[in-house]
Design a protein around this motif. Structure first.
Motif, short mmCIF file in Angstrom:
data_model
loop_
_atom_site.label_atom_id
_atom_site.label_comp_id
_atom_site.label_asym_id
_atom_site.label_seq_id
_atom_site.Cartn_x
_atom_site.Cartn_y
_atom_site.Cartn_z
N ALA A 101 0.80 -1.23 0.00
CA ALA A 101 0.00 0.00 0.00
C ALA A 101 0.84 1.28 0.00
O ALA A 101 0.30 2.37 0.18
N VAL A 102 2.15 1.16 -0.24
CA VAL A 102 2.98 2.36 -0.38
C VAL A 102 2.62 3.05 -1.69
O VAL A 102 2.39 2.40 -2.71
N ASP A 103 2.54 4.37 -1.67
CA ASP A 103 2.20 5.15 -2.85
C ASP A 103 3.44 5.40 -3.70
O ASP A 103 4.42 5.95 -3.22
N ILE A 104 3.38 4.96 -4.95
CA ILE A 104 4.46 5.21 -5.90
C ILE A 104 3.84 5.87 -7.12
O ILE A 104 3.01 5.27 -7.80
N GLY A 105 4.22 7.09 -7.38
CA GLY A 105 3.70 7.79 -8.56
C GLY A 105 2.19 7.88 -8.58
O GLY A 105 1.58 7.80 -9.65
N GLY A 106 1.56 8.02 -7.43
CA GLY A 106 0.11 8.15 -7.36
C GLY A 106 -0.64 6.82 -7.32
O GLY A 106 -1.87 6.80 -7.34
N ARG A 107 0.08 5.71 -7.25
CA ARG A 107 -0.57 4.39 -7.21
C ARG A 107 -0.11 3.65 -5.96
O ARG A 107 1.08 3.61 -5.65
N LYS A 108 -1.05 3.06 -5.24
CA LYS A 108 -0.71 2.26 -4.06
C LYS A 108 -0.42 0.85 -4.53
O LYS A 108 -1.29 0.16 -5.05
N ILE A 109 0.84 0.44 -4.33
CA ILE A 109 1.22 -0.89 -4.79
C ILE A 109 0.69 -1.97 -3.86
O ILE A 109 0.46 -1.73 -2.67
N LEU A 110 0.50 -3.15 -4.42
CA LEU A 110 0.11 -4.33 -3.66
C LEU A 110 1.34 -5.22 -3.58
O LEU A 110 1.96 -5.51 -4.60
N VAL A 111 1.69 -5.64 -2.37
CA VAL A 111 2.83 -6.55 -2.18
C VAL A 111 2.30 -7.74 -1.38
O VAL A 111 1.78 -7.57 -0.28
N ARG A 112 2.40 -8.93 -1.97
CA ARG A 112 1.96 -10.14 -1.29
C ARG A 112 2.88 -11.30 -1.67
O ARG A 112 3.61 -11.21 -2.64
N GLU A 113 2.82 -12.38 -0.90
CA GLU A 113 3.61 -13.55 -1.24
C GLU A 113 3.12 -14.12 -2.56
O GLU A 113 1.91 -14.16 -2.82
N ASP A 114 4.05 -14.53 -3.41
CA ASP A 114 3.69 -15.09 -4.71
C ASP A 114 3.03 -16.44 -4.52
O ASP A 114 3.55 -17.31 -3.84
N ARG A 115 1.87 -16.61 -5.13
CA ARG A 115 1.13 -17.87 -5.03
C ARG A 115 1.30 -18.75 -6.25
O ARG A 115 0.88 -19.88 -6.26
N ASP A 116 1.89 -18.21 -7.33
CA ASP A 116 1.95 -18.94 -8.60
C ASP A 116 3.18 -19.79 -8.76
O ASP A 116 3.35 -20.44 -9.79
N GLY A 117 4.08 -19.79 -7.80
CA GLY A 117 5.29 -20.60 -7.90
C GLY A 117 6.10 -20.27 -9.13
O GLY A 117 6.41 -19.12 -9.37
N ASP A 118 6.43 -21.25 -9.96
CA ASP A 118 7.29 -21.03 -11.13
C ASP A 118 6.52 -20.86 -12.42
O ASP A 118 7.08 -21.05 -13.50
N LYS A 119 5.26 -20.49 -12.38
CA LYS A 119 4.49 -20.33 -13.61
C LYS A 119 4.96 -19.16 -14.44
O LYS A 119 4.83 -19.15 -15.65
N GLY A 120 5.49 -18.10 -13.79
CA GLY A 120 6.06 -16.97 -14.50
C GLY A 120 5.10 -16.29 -15.45
O GLY A 120 5.41 -16.04 -16.60
N LYS A 121 3.90 -15.99 -15.02
CA LYS A 121 2.88 -15.42 -15.89
C LYS A 121 3.30 -14.09 -16.50
O LYS A 121 3.36 -13.09 -15.82
N GLY A 122 3.56 -14.08 -17.78
CA GLY A 122 3.80 -12.85 -18.51
C GLY A 122 5.17 -12.25 -18.39
O GLY A 122 5.44 -11.25 -18.99
N GLY A 123 6.04 -12.81 -17.59
CA GLY A 123 7.39 -12.26 -17.46
C GLY A 123 8.20 -12.61 -18.69
O GLY A 123 7.84 -13.44 -19.50
N LYS A 124 9.30 -11.95 -18.85
CA LYS A 124 10.18 -12.23 -19.98
C LYS A 124 11.08 -13.39 -19.59
O LYS A 124 11.82 -13.31 -18.65
#
Length: 126
Positions: A101-124
């Motif tokens: 919930a820290v504000d960066i550039g006017g947006r509150k980011i969401l930080v949570r533990e990754d639940r997807d493991g090694d699926k790597g959705k959409g990353g390069k």
């Protein structure tokens, strides 16, 4: 909740990736990530690059091993999400407490533990 020092450059286009580099990930000590605990970060401004993200986490006292900004495979544009690999489970808890919930550039980011493991959705991939 305490807020880390956010570099003033987050909103300046050149400082946060206006000059987007081909590589979008960062690994600690030049090593490929080894599958440690990971965090999912969402709702980031599209101009945030991996360097800024890694610095943000390190400034909050978190031992970052790898940071990867997720990109659209067709456009190469940031999806506003990232995966951050950290050294220990205690870094996961610290990151959520310090950065969720820290504000960066006017947006509150969401930080949570990754639940997807090694699926790597959409990353390069490498």
């Amino acid at each position: 909740s305490r807020s880390p020092a956010i570099p003033r450059s987050i909103c300046s286009s050149a400082a946060c990736g206006g000059r987007r580099q081909k590589a979008v990930s960062a690994m600690g000590k030049g090593e490929k990530g080894r599958g440690g605990p990971r965090l999912f970060v969402a709702n980031m401004p599209f101009n945030v690059d991996w360097k800024y993200l890694k610095d943000l986490f390190r400034d909050a006292g978190i031992d970052v091993k790898h940071a990867d900004i997720m990109e659209d495979p067709k456009t190469g544009r940031s999806k506003g999400n990232a995966l951050v690999e950290v050294a220990e489970q205690s870094d996961v808890e610290l990151a959520i407490e310090a950065l969720n919930a820290v504000d960066i550039g006017g947006r509150k980011i969401l930080v949570r533990e990754d639940r997807d493991g090694d699926k790597g959705k959409g990353g390069k991939g490498e």
